[in-house]
Design a protein around this motif. Structure first.
Motif, PDB file in Angstrom:
ATOM      1  N   LEU A 175      12.252  -1.216  27.371  1.00  0.00           N
ATOM      2  CA  LEU A 175      12.701  -2.704  26.960  1.00  0.00           C
ATOM      3  C   LEU A 175      10.824  -2.869  26.673  1.00  0.00           C
ATOM      4  CD1 LEU A 175      14.020  -2.894  30.255  1.00  0.00           C
ATOM      5  CD2 LEU A 175      15.190  -3.046  27.686  1.00  0.00           C
ATOM      6  N   SER A 176       9.825  -2.259  27.812  1.00  0.00           N
ATOM      7  CA  SER A 176       8.290  -2.168  27.164  1.00  0.00           C
ATOM      8  C   SER A 176       8.084  -0.945  27.819  1.00  0.00           C
ATOM      9  CB  SER A 176       7.821  -3.076  28.446  1.00  0.00           C
ATOM     10  OG  SER A 176       8.320  -2.460  30.053  1.00  0.00           O
ATOM     11  N   TYR A 177       6.622  -0.388  26.667  1.00  0.00           N
ATOM     12  CA  TYR A 177       5.381   0.697  26.962  1.00  0.00           C
ATOM     13  C   TYR A 177       4.134   0.091  27.931  1.00  0.00           C
ATOM     14  CZ  TYR A 177       8.331   2.259  22.987  1.00  0.00           C
ATOM     15  OH  TYR A 177       9.124   3.606  22.323  1.00  0.00           O
ATOM     16  N   PRO A 178       3.939   1.445  29.009  1.00  0.00           N
ATOM     17  CA  PRO A 178       2.765   1.223  29.467  1.00  0.00           C
ATOM     18  C   PRO A 178       1.548   0.865  28.696  1.00  0.00           C
ATOM     19  CG  PRO A 178       4.673   3.257  29.647  1.00  0.00           C
ATOM     20  CD  PRO A 178       4.373   2.864  28.582  1.00  0.00           C
ATOM     21  N   ALA A 179       0.980   0.733  29.556  1.00  0.00           N
ATOM     22  CA  ALA A 179      -0.628   0.092  29.103  1.00  0.00           C
ATOM     23  C   ALA A 179      -1.593   1.519  28.735  1.00  0.00           C
ATOM     24  CB  ALA A 179      -1.621  -1.174  29.285  1.00  0.00           C
ATOM     25  N   LYS A 180      -1.212   1.946  30.608  1.00  0.00           N
ATOM     26  CA  LYS A 180      -1.551   3.434  31.045  1.00  0.00           C
ATOM     27  C   LYS A 180       0.119   3.693  31.671  1.00  0.00           C
ATOM     28  CE  LYS A 180      -6.212   1.762  32.128  1.00  0.00           C
ATOM     29  NZ  LYS A 180      -7.520   1.362  32.998  1.00  0.00           N
TER      30      LYS A 180
END
Length: 264
Positions: free
Chosen positions: A213-218
């Motif tokens: 659904l969403s990828y982490p920035a870190k």
């Protein structure tokens, strides 16, 4: 609902997106159904995947004694060029090694954050690529044993990496590559004894879609030894990792042999 069992790498099913399953002794869990939901993971103990004893895991789901005695984790697993079953020479157990090494193997190119070269048994296509979080993959050669695949990989490692940058892969820092064009370059690079096995006419390109659904920035890796209890909202599954809303990522394969409860 609570599930409990020994962690082993997630089973996968090719689809759009890929389907993931956690399989325990008495139950299984379709992990895709947990997307956008809170789940809780609690560490309970250890169970060696080889001997079944409740001993601390050393590496790859095995206790210390099994890691240094089982043929399933010999050096040739990570370094296929060390395979010797084709010569009738045992590493730890020739019968086991013959079954695994003396079967068709694929040398491939896979794209994630960069182009990677690797080796897998033909029966593990496309599972191996899914486990690595590759966005695309293509077979380069199909050889009759692991040794020939290994020496091909060694030759190609001068031109391509053999490692996946897992942090970039999980952040979806993915570049677009033309793997078919890259494959054309390879024929002149592979060892002479492997050239007859080159896939000159076959260009089956696998494109893999992950349930994210969403990828982490870190990314912050969850270690059950240090954090035995964790809860968070699941936002994706890629490779063998669970991705959570707060940037925590959990490597299921890296935690094989750990006994956990999972509350959903």
């Amino acid at each position: 609902m609570q599930y409990q069992g020994v962690l082993t790498k997630m089973q996968t099913e090719l689809g759009s997106p890929i389907q993931y399953y956690l399989v325990f002794e008495d139950s299984f869990l379709n992990v895709n159904q947990l997307l956008d939901k809170e789940i809780e993971i609690n560490f309970v103990g250890f169970q060696c995947l080889n001997c079944g004893k409740k001993k601390k895991i050393y590496r790859q789901g095995f206790c210390y004694d099994c890691f240094y005695s089982s043929p399933a984790v010999g050096d040739w697993i990570m370094r296929p060029e060390l395979s010797t079953a084709h010569l009738g020479i045992a590493d730890r157990d020739l019968e086991y090694e013959s079954k695994v090494q003396l079967q068709p193997h694929i040398v491939y190119l896979a794209a994630a954050c960069e182009i990677k070269v690797g080796v897998t048994r033909k029966t593990q296509v496309p599972t191996r690529w899914i486990d690595q979080g590759a966005s695309q993959a293509i077979a380069v050669v199909e050889v009759p044993n692991r040794y020939l695949a290994g020496i091909t990989e060694v030759a190609l490692k001068d031109h391509y990496t053999d490692k996946t940058n897992w942090r970039k892969m999980l952040q979806n820092s993915v570049e677009v590559f033309d793997l078919v064009a890259e494959k054309v370059k390879i024929e002149s690079l592979i060892p002479a004894e492997v050239k007859e096995f080159f896939y000159s006419q076959k260009n089956d390109l696998y494109e893999l879609q992950y349930p994210v659904l969403s990828y982490p920035a870190k990314v912050n890796s969850l270690n059950l030894d240090k954090t035995p209890s964790f809860s968070g909202k699941l936002t994706g599954i890629k490779g063998q990792y669970l991705l959570f809303e707060n940037g925590t990522v959990f490597n299921i394969r890296g935690s094989e042999g750990y006994v956990v409860t999972i509350d959903v």
